[in-house]
Design a protein around this motif. Structure first.
Motif, PDB file in Angstrom:
ATOM      1  N   GLU A   1      27.515  19.081  12.509  1.00 53.17           N
ATOM      2  CA  GLU A   1      26.472  19.033  13.191  1.00 53.17           C
ATOM      3  C   GLU A   1      26.193  17.283  12.801  1.00 53.17           C
ATOM      4  O   GLU A   1      27.231  16.682  11.768  1.00 53.17           O
ATOM      5  N   ARG A   2      24.936  16.900  13.577  1.00 47.64           N
ATOM      6  CA  ARG A   2      24.526  15.296  13.052  1.00 47.64           C
ATOM      7  C   ARG A   2      24.095  15.305  12.053  1.00 47.64           C
ATOM      8  O   ARG A   2      23.351  16.572  11.447  1.00 47.64           O
ATOM      9  N   THR A   3      23.515  14.922  11.205  1.00 47.08           N
ATOM     10  CA  THR A   3      22.247  14.566  10.040  1.00 47.08           C
ATOM     11  C   THR A   3      20.795  14.488  10.032  1.00 47.08           C
ATOM     12  O   THR A   3      20.634  13.292  11.356  1.00 47.08           O
ATOM     13  N   ARG A   4      20.059  15.054   9.681  1.00 44.54           N
ATOM     14  CA  ARG A   4      19.343  15.503  10.633  1.00 44.54           C
ATOM     15  C   ARG A   4      18.256  14.405   9.558  1.00 44.54           C
ATOM     16  O   ARG A   4      17.859  15.338   8.257  1.00 44.54           O
ATOM     17  N   TRP A   5      17.203  13.291   9.238  1.00 46.65           N
ATOM     18  CA  TRP A   5      16.790  12.842   8.453  1.00 46.65           C
ATOM     19  C   TRP A   5      15.666  13.123   8.917  1.00 46.65           C
ATOM     20  O   TRP A   5      14.708  13.197   9.215  1.00 46.65           O
ATOM     21  N   ARG A   6      14.895  12.803   6.991  1.00 50.01           N
ATOM     22  CA  ARG A   6      13.386  13.529   7.142  1.00 50.01           C
ATOM     23  C   ARG A   6      12.961  11.904   5.876  1.00 50.01           C
ATOM     24  O   ARG A   6      13.511  12.116   4.614  1.00 50.01           O
ATOM     25  N   PHE A   7      11.765  11.245   6.198  1.00 52.20           N
ATOM     26  CA  PHE A   7      11.647  10.066   5.299  1.00 52.20           C
ATOM     27  C   PHE A   7      10.241  10.548   4.793  1.00 52.20           C
ATOM     28  O   PHE A   7       9.315  11.028   5.656  1.00 52.20           O
ATOM     29  N   THR A   8       9.341  10.396   3.853  1.00 49.16           N
ATOM     30  CA  THR A   8       8.482  11.354   3.058  1.00 49.16           C
ATOM     31  C   THR A   8       7.667   9.759   2.473  1.00 49.16           C
ATOM     32  O   THR A   8       8.516   9.825   1.760  1.00 49.16           O
TER      33      THR A   8
ATOM     34  N   GLU B   1       0.222  -0.765   0.003  1.00 47.32           N
ATOM     35  CA  GLU B   1       0.255   0.058   0.316  1.00 47.32           C
ATOM     36  C   GLU B   1       1.305   0.801  -0.173  1.00 47.32           C
ATOM     37  O   GLU B   1       0.385   1.954  -0.042  1.00 47.32           O
ATOM     38  N   LEU B   2       2.226   1.027   0.102  1.00 44.33           N
ATOM     39  CA  LEU B   2       2.741   2.407   0.024  1.00 44.33           C
ATOM     40  C   LEU B   2       3.779   2.280  -1.658  1.00 44.33           C
ATOM     41  O   LEU B   2       3.665   1.604  -1.829  1.00 44.33           O
ATOM     42  N   VAL B   3       3.522   3.783  -1.690  1.00 45.70           N
ATOM     43  CA  VAL B   3       4.171   4.069  -3.172  1.00 45.70           C
ATOM     44  C   VAL B   3       5.283   4.937  -3.809  1.00 45.70           C
ATOM     45  O   VAL B   3       5.612   4.386  -4.964  1.00 45.70           O
ATOM     46  N   SER B   4       5.845   5.087  -2.549  1.00 47.47           N
ATOM     47  CA  SER B   4       6.971   5.571  -2.473  1.00 47.47           C
ATOM     48  C   SER B   4       8.023   6.374  -1.667  1.00 47.47           C
ATOM     49  O   SER B   4       6.971   6.712  -0.509  1.00 47.47           O
TER      50      SER B   4
ATOM     51  N   VAL C   1       0.423  11.345   3.099  1.00 45.57           N
ATOM     52  CA  VAL C   1       1.788  11.446   3.153  1.00 45.57           C
ATOM     53  C   VAL C   1       1.777  11.356   5.075  1.00 45.57           C
ATOM     54  O   VAL C   1       1.959  11.467   5.621  1.00 45.57           O
ATOM     55  N   LEU C   2       2.271  10.123   4.855  1.00 47.60           N
ATOM     56  CA  LEU C   2       3.598  10.179   6.138  1.00 47.60           C
ATOM     57  C   LEU C   2       4.775  10.613   6.653  1.00 47.60           C
ATOM     58  O   LEU C   2       5.736  10.238   5.299  1.00 47.60           O
TER      59      LEU C   2
END
Length: 246
Positions: free
Chosen positions: A120-127, A105-108, A135-136
């Motif tokens: 600085e540390r990497t700040r991650w974001r997953f869309t 059910e997840l398309v991308s 959209v999560l």
């Protein structure tokens, strides 16, 4: 959540954003109380001319207040947060807006890693986009969000690539914006590289790059603006191997 567990399979790992939220609130409260407690002492000592005690107390109070501001700016404490569970067959989200999605059910998935300074540390974001349009957005408000996001991206990639590869084998062109892939090569914005001119396809430093050889220019785009960059890289590798047999 019983229905979700039955549909999504057994839980594998839990990513609980509330734990970090509680620590943020605790440190903010502690530093705030410290700052408030030191102010009267600093005023009294400075008024009586006891500089050796008043000045450090004032500096500690100011430092504690600054610490509260720094924590608020960095961690953005919230009264509510989400818990995401990784299952054998999908993911479930509890918190504001409970939901559960099977892998099919997840398309991308769009991956973004931002570092405002080299140290600085990497700040991650997953869309993540589901087939119902939901959209999560998973960010580093969740502990170890990189592991969670990459696990989801791996599952989505494993389902996207075979479909796209079958289309390419049938002679179709597959578009993974802003790139187009077919048996002849890869194209972006009217610039085309035949597979014989493609060195490799890589993701690094926030960019998706099709490295060219033979003096040609590379094709590239910003990874955070390209959904399914991992699927694109895997597809290119497979199509390039396939093209060698033609």
């Amino acid at each position: 959540m019983a229905d979700s567990q039955g549909r999504l399979g057994e839980p594998v790992r839990t990513f609980d954003g509330r734990a970090g939220d509680r620590r943020t609130w605790a440190w903010s409260l502690l530093l705030s109380l410290t700052s408030l407690a030191l102010i009267p002492a600093a005023v009294v000592y400075l008024r009586d001319g006891v500089w050796w005690a008043g000045a450090p107390a004032l500096l500690l109070s100011m430092g504690s207040a600054a610490g509260v501001g720094w924590i608020a700016g960095r961690d953005r404490p919230r009264a509510r947060d989400r818990v995401v569970r990784l299952h054998t067959g999908g993911i479930s989200v509890t918190g504001p807006g409970d939901a559960g999605y099977a892998w099919d059910e997840l398309v991308s998935v769009t991956v973004s890693g931002v570092r405002s300074a080299p140290d600085e540390r990497t700040r991650w974001r997953f869309t993540i986009v589901a087939d119902d349009g939901t959209v999560l957005r998973l960010t580093d408000d969740l502990p170890d969000v990189r592991a969670l996001g990459l696990a989801v991206a791996k599952e989505v990639t494993a389902r996207i690539v075979p479909r796209h590869l079958a289309a390419v084998k049938a002679g179709e062109a597959v578009r993974l914006a802003p790139f187009t892939v077919d048996l002849g090569g890869v194209e972006k914005d009217g610039e085309r590289l035949p597979w014989a001119a493609v060195g490799d396809v890589a993701i690094g430093n926030g960019m998706v790059v099709v490295h060219a050889c033979g003096g040609r220019g590379d094709l590239m785009t910003v990874a955070s603006q390209m959904p399914d960059a991992l699927a694109f890289m895997a597809l290119c590798q497979q199509v390039r191997e396939l093209a060698r047999d033609f």
